[in-house]
Design a protein around this motif. Structure first.
Motif, PDB file in Angstrom:
ATOM      1  N   CYS A 129       0.088   3.399   1.544  1.00  0.00           N
ATOM      2  CA  CYS A 129      -0.087   3.605   2.965  1.00  0.00           C
ATOM      3  C   CYS A 129       1.128   3.133   3.763  1.00  0.00           C
ATOM      4  CB  CYS A 129      -1.294   2.804   3.436  1.00  0.00           C
ATOM      5  SG  CYS A 129      -2.682   2.884   2.324  1.00  0.00           S
ATOM      6  N   HIS A 136      -6.110   5.771  -3.494  1.00  0.00           N
ATOM      7  CA  HIS A 136      -4.712   5.381  -3.251  1.00  0.00           C
ATOM      8  C   HIS A 136      -4.129   4.506  -4.362  1.00  0.00           C
ATOM      9  CE1 HIS A 136      -4.693   6.212   1.375  1.00  0.00           C
ATOM     10  NE2 HIS A 136      -4.306   7.247   0.674  1.00  0.00           N
ATOM     11  N   ASP A 160      -2.219   1.949  -4.516  1.00  0.00           N
ATOM     12  CA  ASP A 160      -2.240   0.482  -4.495  1.00  0.00           C
ATOM     13  C   ASP A 160      -3.634  -0.078  -4.796  1.00  0.00           C
ATOM     14  OD1 ASP A 160      -2.701   1.799  -2.016  1.00  0.00           O
ATOM     15  OD2 ASP A 160      -2.660  -0.123  -0.992  1.00  0.00           O
ATOM     16  N   HIS A 161      -4.587   0.809  -5.076  1.00  0.00           N
ATOM     17  CA  HIS A 161      -5.945   0.401  -5.472  1.00  0.00           C
ATOM     18  C   HIS A 161      -6.316   0.895  -6.872  1.00  0.00           C
ATOM     19  CE1 HIS A 161      -6.927  -0.740  -1.205  1.00  0.00           C
ATOM     20  NE2 HIS A 161      -5.916   0.098  -1.013  1.00  0.00           N
ATOM     21  N   CYS A 207       0.856  -1.166   0.000  1.00  0.00           N
ATOM     22  CA  CYS A 207       0.000   0.000   0.000  1.00  0.00           C
ATOM     23  C   CYS A 207       0.888   1.210   0.000  1.00  0.00           C
ATOM     24  CB  CYS A 207      -0.830  -0.044   1.273  1.00  0.00           C
ATOM     25  SG  CYS A 207      -2.069   1.220   1.362  1.00  0.00           S
ATOM     26  N   HIS A 248     -11.131   3.832  -3.363  1.00  0.00           N
ATOM     27  CA  HIS A 248     -10.603   5.158  -3.001  1.00  0.00           C
ATOM     28  C   HIS A 248      -9.416   5.448  -3.909  1.00  0.00           C
ATOM     29  CE1 HIS A 248      -8.216   2.375  -0.546  1.00  0.00           C
ATOM     30  NE2 HIS A 248      -7.368   3.323  -0.201  1.00  0.00           N
TER      31      HIS A 248
HETATM   32 ZN   LIG Z   1      -5.513   3.162   1.167  1.00  0.00          ZN
END
Ligand SMILES: [Zn+2]
Length: 322
Positions: free
Chosen positions: A17, A118, A120-121, A15, A116
């Motif tokens: 994140c 980010h 990694d998505h 992520c 969302h």
């Molecule tokens: Zn995320």
């Protein structure tokens, strides 16, 4: 710790994140210049790792599966209306993703829903759009993907996606689809992990993808740079619990990809307990560093503290929002 080994060994997926954890020592933030260099390096490591990671397919029910191994957990619904993907993973995983999708059937990919903004998505948006997917998301996801996105905590600028990767169909509050015989209900959380998060409920299958509002068995990242907060995470967790029964299959954004209400409840209770501990320390006048030193997460560390958002980093994230 050798960071390349640490990232290389994990098969839980990555992520953006996670970048912050790598850019932090236990004693505090790096200088902006160091953090910038670190973040750039770690994005590359995440991509390098995703390029070679295996994708593991978990078959659930009603033709819904989860693919694990390219960024966040990716749900796939197959059927005559074409494949419907929830999240896109990381672009360099395309060969493994395409293989995993082929393993689920010959339907073309027709729809992609981003939970969302980010990386990694959404990094795989571009190739999936080229493969035929219409991209649906919350309006804030489109906004963030069309601008240079600065995540202050990493002193890092994410560039906009190419035009084909930008969601073309956006909504503000709720959106209901009917595809492959299933009702697919998309719902905005409001501010949670970011302010672009949505849940995806496959009605008749009783399967709920809760995006990055739930990290199964690990401390979550909270992205204050785009509207996330600890209180928003708790509100989202309560909303998730209200949507689920003991029979619901829950797909978290990160962590063990096939979950349930009991694990979700445990995650929610962890958030509430740590929020209270950190808020008390802050109210007593303790600095962020002193709050970390007081180990307000200690009771939960054996269970939740073993992934990239380590106890100190998570404490800082909570401190920022109480
Ligand atoms: Zn995320």
């Amino acid at each position: 710790m050798d960071r390349s080994n640490r990232y290389g060994m994990s098969r839980r997926g990555f992520c953006l994140c996670c970048i912050g954890a790598g850019a932090l020592g236990t004693n505090g933030w790096l200088t902006p210049r160091e953090a910038f260099a670190e973040a750039r390096g770690i994005v590359s490591l995440i991509k390098d790792s995703a390029a070679t990671s295996q994708i593991v397919t978990h078959r659930l029910r009603n033709n819904v599966s989860v693919l694990e191994g390219s960024g966040g957990n990716v749900a796939v619904l197959t059927g005559p209306d074409g494949m419907v993907l929830i999240d896109a993973g990381i672009g360099v995983s395309q060969p493994q993703m395409a293989k995993a999708l082929a393993g689920l059937g010959a339907d073309p990919v027709t729809h992609l829903i981003n939970t969302h903004w980010h990386f990694d998505h959404t990094d795989g948006n571009t190739w999936l759009h080229e493969a035929g997917a219409k991209i649906i998301a919350h309006k804030n996801t489109r906004k963030y993907l069309t601008e240079v996105q600065r995540v202050e905590e990493w002193d890092y600028n994410f560039l906009p996606l190419p035009p084909g990767g930008i969601p073309s169909d956006v909504f503000a509050t709720e959106r209901n689809l009917k595809l492959n015989g299933l009702s697919i209900d998309l719902k905005h959380y409001g501010p949670a992990h970011t302010d672009s998060d949505i849940s995806v409920a496959f009605g008749e299958a009783d399967i709920l993808h809760v995006a990055d509002t739930f990290w199964n068995g690990v401390y979550p990242f909270i992205d204050y740079s785009t509207g996330g907060s600890i209180d928003g995470m708790i509100t989202a967790s309560d909303a998730n619990l209200a949507m689920a029964t003991d029979k619901t299959i829950i797909i978290p954004g990160h962590g063990k990809p096939v979950s349930n209400k009991a694990e979700l409840k445990e995650f929610r209770d962890m958030l509430v307990a740590i929020r209270e501990n950190v808020a008390a320390l802050k109210k007593q006048g303790h600095s962020k560093a002193e709050a970390v030193a007081a180990k307000p997460t200690a009771a939960f560390d054996p269970k939740f503290g073993n992934f990239v958002i380590d106890p100190g980093f998570f404490t800082r994230l909570v401190y920022e929002g109480v």
